[in-house]
Design a protein around this motif. Sequence first.
Motif, PDB file in Angstrom:
ATOM      1  N   LEU A  32       0.809  -1.203   0.000  1.00 43.75           N
ATOM      2  CA  LEU A  32       0.000   0.000   0.000  1.00 43.75           C
ATOM      3  C   LEU A  32       0.847   1.259   0.000  1.00 43.75           C
ATOM      4  CD1 LEU A  32      -2.203  -1.798  -0.042  1.00 43.75           C
ATOM      5  CD2 LEU A  32      -2.924  -1.117   2.231  1.00 43.75           C
ATOM      6  N   PRO A  58       2.031   2.420  -3.847  1.00 38.71           N
ATOM      7  CA  PRO A  58       1.007   3.111  -4.642  1.00 38.71           C
ATOM      8  C   PRO A  58       0.603   4.444  -4.048  1.00 38.71           C
ATOM      9  CG  PRO A  58       0.427   0.812  -4.343  1.00 38.71           C
ATOM     10  CD  PRO A  58       1.626   1.061  -3.496  1.00 38.71           C
ATOM     11  N   ASN A  59       0.565   4.534  -2.735  1.00 40.67           N
ATOM     12  CA  ASN A  59       0.174   5.796  -2.125  1.00 40.67           C
ATOM     13  C   ASN A  59       1.194   6.892  -2.408  1.00 40.67           C
ATOM     14  OD1 ASN A  59      -2.216   4.809  -1.160  1.00 40.67           O
ATOM     15  ND2 ASN A  59      -1.439   4.378   0.909  1.00 40.67           N
ATOM     16  N   GLU A 116       0.732   7.987  -5.891  1.00 39.26           N
ATOM     17  CA  GLU A 116      -0.444   8.845  -6.043  1.00 39.26           C
ATOM     18  C   GLU A 116      -0.092  10.282  -5.683  1.00 39.26           C
ATOM     19  OE1 GLU A 116      -4.098   7.320  -4.284  1.00 39.26           O
ATOM     20  OE2 GLU A 116      -4.642   9.371  -3.756  1.00 39.26           O
ATOM     21  N   ASP A 117       0.558  10.456  -4.553  1.00 43.94           N
ATOM     22  CA  ASP A 117       0.931  11.808  -4.148  1.00 43.94           C
ATOM     23  C   ASP A 117       1.859  12.457  -5.161  1.00 43.94           C
ATOM     24  OD1 ASP A 117      -0.614  11.453  -1.927  1.00 43.94           O
ATOM     25  OD2 ASP A 117       1.038  10.904  -0.605  1.00 43.94           O
ATOM     26  N   THR A 129      -0.948  18.886 -10.558  1.00 42.57           N
ATOM     27  CA  THR A 129      -1.239  20.231 -10.073  1.00 42.57           C
ATOM     28  C   THR A 129      -0.355  21.263 -10.769  1.00 42.57           C
ATOM     29  OG1 THR A 129      -1.852  19.293  -7.929  1.00 42.57           O
ATOM     30  CG2 THR A 129      -1.402  21.647  -8.014  1.00 42.57           C
ATOM     31  N   ALA A 162      -6.793  17.215  -9.571  1.00 40.15           N
ATOM     32  CA  ALA A 162      -5.525  16.491  -9.657  1.00 40.15           C
ATOM     33  C   ALA A 162      -5.583  15.137  -8.957  1.00 40.15           C
ATOM     34  CB  ALA A 162      -4.397  17.337  -9.082  1.00 40.15           C
ATOM     35  N   ARG A 163      -6.173  15.133  -7.768  1.00 43.65           N
ATOM     36  CA  ARG A 163      -6.185  13.879  -7.008  1.00 43.65           C
ATOM     37  C   ARG A 163      -7.018  12.800  -7.718  1.00 43.65           C
ATOM     38  NH1 ARG A 163      -3.648  13.978  -2.361  1.00 43.65           N
ATOM     39  NH2 ARG A 163      -2.706  11.978  -2.751  1.00 43.65           N
ATOM     40  N   GLN A 164      -8.203  13.157  -8.100  1.00 44.83           N
ATOM     41  CA  GLN A 164      -9.059  12.166  -8.761  1.00 44.83           C
ATOM     42  C   GLN A 164      -8.395  11.693 -10.049  1.00 44.83           C
ATOM     43  OE1 GLN A 164     -12.321  11.663  -7.160  1.00 44.83           O
ATOM     44  NE2 GLN A 164     -13.374  13.652  -7.302  1.00 44.83           N
ATOM     45  N   GLU A 165      -7.832  12.619 -10.764  1.00 41.56           N
ATOM     46  CA  GLU A 165      -7.201  12.250 -12.028  1.00 41.56           C
ATOM     47  C   GLU A 165      -6.003  11.325 -11.785  1.00 41.56           C
ATOM     48  OE1 GLU A 165      -8.537  12.318 -15.446  1.00 41.56           O
ATOM     49  OE2 GLU A 165      -9.044  14.249 -14.532  1.00 41.56           O
ATOM     50  N   VAL A 197      -5.704   9.219  -9.356  1.00 41.65           N
ATOM     51  CA  VAL A 197      -6.230   7.893  -9.036  1.00 41.65           C
ATOM     52  C   VAL A 197      -6.691   7.187 -10.304  1.00 41.65           C
ATOM     53  CG1 VAL A 197      -8.021   6.649  -7.789  1.00 41.65           C
ATOM     54  CG2 VAL A 197      -6.891   8.586  -6.713  1.00 41.65           C
ATOM     55  N   VAL A 198      -7.342   7.923 -11.179  1.00 39.80           N
ATOM     56  CA  VAL A 198      -7.772   7.310 -12.446  1.00 39.80           C
ATOM     57  C   VAL A 198      -6.562   6.803 -13.216  1.00 39.80           C
ATOM     58  CG1 VAL A 198      -8.759   7.779 -14.700  1.00 39.80           C
ATOM     59  CG2 VAL A 198      -9.891   8.662 -12.664  1.00 39.80           C
ATOM     60  N   ALA A 232      -9.593   1.177 -15.891  1.00 36.42           N
ATOM     61  CA  ALA A 232      -9.713   1.974 -14.668  1.00 36.42           C
ATOM     62  C   ALA A 232     -10.639   1.292 -13.674  1.00 36.42           C
ATOM     63  CB  ALA A 232     -10.243   3.369 -15.013  1.00 36.42           C
ATOM     64  N   LEU A 239      -9.500   0.094 -10.080  1.00 36.61           N
ATOM     65  CA  LEU A 239     -10.144   0.592  -8.869  1.00 36.61           C
ATOM     66  C   LEU A 239     -10.691  -0.554  -8.038  1.00 36.61           C
ATOM     67  CD1 LEU A 239     -11.952   3.744 -10.294  1.00 36.61           C
ATOM     68  CD2 LEU A 239     -10.152   3.696  -8.554  1.00 36.61           C
ATOM     69  N   GLN A 281      -6.809  -0.610  -0.267  1.00 36.85           N
ATOM     70  CA  GLN A 281      -6.138   0.677  -0.409  1.00 36.85           C
ATOM     71  C   GLN A 281      -7.147   1.817  -0.436  1.00 36.85           C
ATOM     72  OE1 GLN A 281      -4.277   1.332  -4.147  1.00 36.85           O
ATOM     73  NE2 GLN A 281      -2.998   3.017  -3.432  1.00 36.85           N
ATOM     74  N   ARG A 282      -8.327   1.514  -0.906  1.00 32.94           N
ATOM     75  CA  ARG A 282      -9.348   2.535  -1.076  1.00 32.94           C
ATOM     76  C   ARG A 282     -10.684   1.972  -0.606  1.00 32.94           C
ATOM     77  NH1 ARG A 282      -6.955   5.880  -4.269  1.00 32.94           N
ATOM     78  NH2 ARG A 282      -5.845   4.229  -5.359  1.00 32.94           N
ATOM     79  N   VAL A 303     -14.434   8.317  -7.784  1.00 34.87           N
ATOM     80  CA  VAL A 303     -13.448   8.540  -8.835  1.00 34.87           C
ATOM     81  C   VAL A 303     -14.026   8.180 -10.200  1.00 34.87           C
ATOM     82  CG1 VAL A 303     -11.255   7.726  -9.756  1.00 34.87           C
ATOM     83  CG2 VAL A 303     -11.462   8.252  -7.332  1.00 34.87           C
ATOM     84  N   TYR A 334     -16.372  10.791 -11.276  1.00 39.50           N
ATOM     85  CA  TYR A 334     -15.628  11.974 -11.709  1.00 39.50           C
ATOM     86  C   TYR A 334     -15.171  11.818 -13.154  1.00 39.50           C
ATOM     87  CZ  TYR A 334     -11.533  14.863 -12.520  1.00 39.50           C
ATOM     88  OH  TYR A 334     -10.616  15.709 -13.075  1.00 39.50           O
ATOM     89  N   GLY A 364     -10.880  18.980  -3.832  1.00 43.79           N
ATOM     90  CA  GLY A 364      -9.716  19.560  -4.515  1.00 43.79           C
ATOM     91  C   GLY A 364      -8.433  18.753  -4.493  1.00 43.79           C
ATOM     92  N   ASP A 365      -7.390  19.381  -3.983  1.00 43.40           N
ATOM     93  CA  ASP A 365      -6.094  18.708  -3.989  1.00 43.40           C
ATOM     94  C   ASP A 365      -5.752  18.087  -2.637  1.00 43.40           C
ATOM     95  OD1 ASP A 365      -4.694  21.300  -6.067  1.00 43.40           O
ATOM     96  OD2 ASP A 365      -5.975  19.601  -6.552  1.00 43.40           O
ATOM     97  N   ARG A 419      -7.801   7.574   2.489  1.00 49.44           N
ATOM     98  CA  ARG A 419      -7.411   6.212   2.140  1.00 49.44           C
ATOM     99  C   ARG A 419      -7.667   5.323   3.333  1.00 49.44           C
ATOM    100  NH1 ARG A 419      -2.205   8.218   0.744  1.00 49.44           N
ATOM    101  NH2 ARG A 419      -2.143   9.081  -1.360  1.00 49.44           N
ATOM    102  N   HIS A 437      -6.587   1.564   5.333  1.00 50.68           N
ATOM    103  CA  HIS A 437      -5.560   0.517   5.430  1.00 50.68           C
ATOM    104  C   HIS A 437      -6.170  -0.800   5.904  1.00 50.68           C
ATOM    105  CE1 HIS A 437      -1.430   2.222   4.863  1.00 50.68           C
ATOM    106  NE2 HIS A 437      -2.202   3.261   4.651  1.00 50.68           N
TER     107      HIS A 437
END
Lengths: 239, 239
Positions: A129, A132-133, A136-137, A144, A158-161, A163-164, B168, B172, B180-181, B189, B192, B227-228, B233, B235
């Motif tokens: 985990l 991947p995390n 993602e960040d 961004t 940015a975050r959703q994208e 994850v996609v 995707a 997911l 993870q999610r 997501v 979105y 947003g950002d 998440r 665990h």
Amino acid sequence: MPKLVDHEERRAHIIDALLRSAADSGLHAVTMRSVAVEAGVSVRLVQYYFDTKEQLLLAAMARLAVRMGERIRDRVRTAGSSTAPRDIIAAVLLEAVPTDEESRTFHLVYTEYAVLSVTDPALAGQSFLSAPNEMEDFLVGLLTAARQAGDTDPRMDARQEAVVLLAASAGLGLSVLLGQRTAQDAAAVLHYHLGRLFPGSRASDGSDSSGASDGFGGSGGSGGSGGDGKSSRVHRPRP
Amino acid sequence: MPKLVDHEERRAHIIDALLRSAADSGLHAVTMRSVAVEAGVSVRLVQYYFDTKEQLLLAAMARLAVRMGERIRDRVRTAGSSTAPRDIIAAVLLEAVPTDEESRTFHLVYTEYAVLSVTDPALAGQSFLSAPNEMEDFLVGLLTAARQAGDTDPRMDARQEAVVLLAASAGLGLSVLLGQRTAQDAAAVLHYHLGRLFPGSRASDGSDSSGASDGFGGSGGSGGSGGDGKSSRVHRPRP
DNA sequence: CACTTGATGGTATGTTTGTACCATAAAAAC
DNA sequence: GTTTTTATGGTACAAACATACCATCAAGTG
């Protein structure tokens, strides 16, 4: 021969044998004996360096996690010459798509571990985990920046994208592993999607073939695997 | 009790036991004994209805494939009242995201089988490739219609977009399986992304919570996971 | 009623697995 | 030069497994 020996080296050697064994017989079929044979040592030695099978499996998992990190960092570094966020993102995401035998092996065993970790309490997939995390960040940061630079729709999240993107690349990699798609097709799809995310930009190649990565397809036609026609699927390219 | 018996019913009962056993101990840990115990019958009976373990595993895989088809068709039928392609697509893709324990079990075992089929020659995953391929074609049809109806960017490539969507959703779903999610985040997501594919449209709800499915986020803010900022998440929510 | 057939339980068997135990040769330490 | 680690091989052993074999009881069939 019986001299003083570098333990870490021996352990790495045995772990690699396990990884190879798991790659072509499946992780479930890995046995102390098969690992010993693959490593060219006696079973007793495997026992000597990893007391129990569980610890051997654990050590191999840890090594996989480390290697995954290295692979990602390598991609970032190699593509780092190009400052375009899109190219860095593409490089990182393409890591999940196995091309040669080496990466296929790696990702197959990695996936087997990930799935196994769901049911096996001994494998409390922390390591799976965290990687991947972090990814993602990392992607969120790049996206961004790209958005603020005007390379992307200002309304993009940015975050959703991120994850996609990660989910799509994982899904594509899995489909390649399963023999549903070729690595080239998967890469083309990824490039197509990035083309939609970064309108106006153009992938700075990468010596990769598959001409389908032209931003938007120059209106209508969308070269490469072509419009609505059947895409070339593959049914298990396993030798 | 020893009367004449419906074989198919018995077989189904035993297969369900296998599926349950695989769901909580892992497919690799499934044994004739564990299946027999779970089914509440003797080992001999399992042997009687499926001569060998390999055939039992094969039969269970076939049943999984059939059930997967049913699940998809159910989603299509249920969402079929809404003629909007977007809603049908959303419903179908959300099938890959396990929400309750039942679907979690189903998708976990399905995934275990898929991964196993890569290395085990006995499981020549035909069944695994046909379902996704049908799905892909189905999505291509819907997307093409949507594009022609003007619900989407005219430059969208239906086939590539279908592959992205499928990948995707698979990715997911896997991330949910791995803990993870949360399923809610994954669904958000997905919504979105569909919001970006179908600009101007609005998901016709679905009694599903997670307010993050509002087309585009009403400019800027993008409600829900926000947003950002860090997304929530999880665990391993395993009990 | 004889008897064949379908459905089931119990047990034996040979193999594979992880691991523990015994042995030993070479180096290192003293 | 003796003694103690270190690295290794071989083998033994209990458990678990898939499967084959033997037995039985209840229906249908004649």
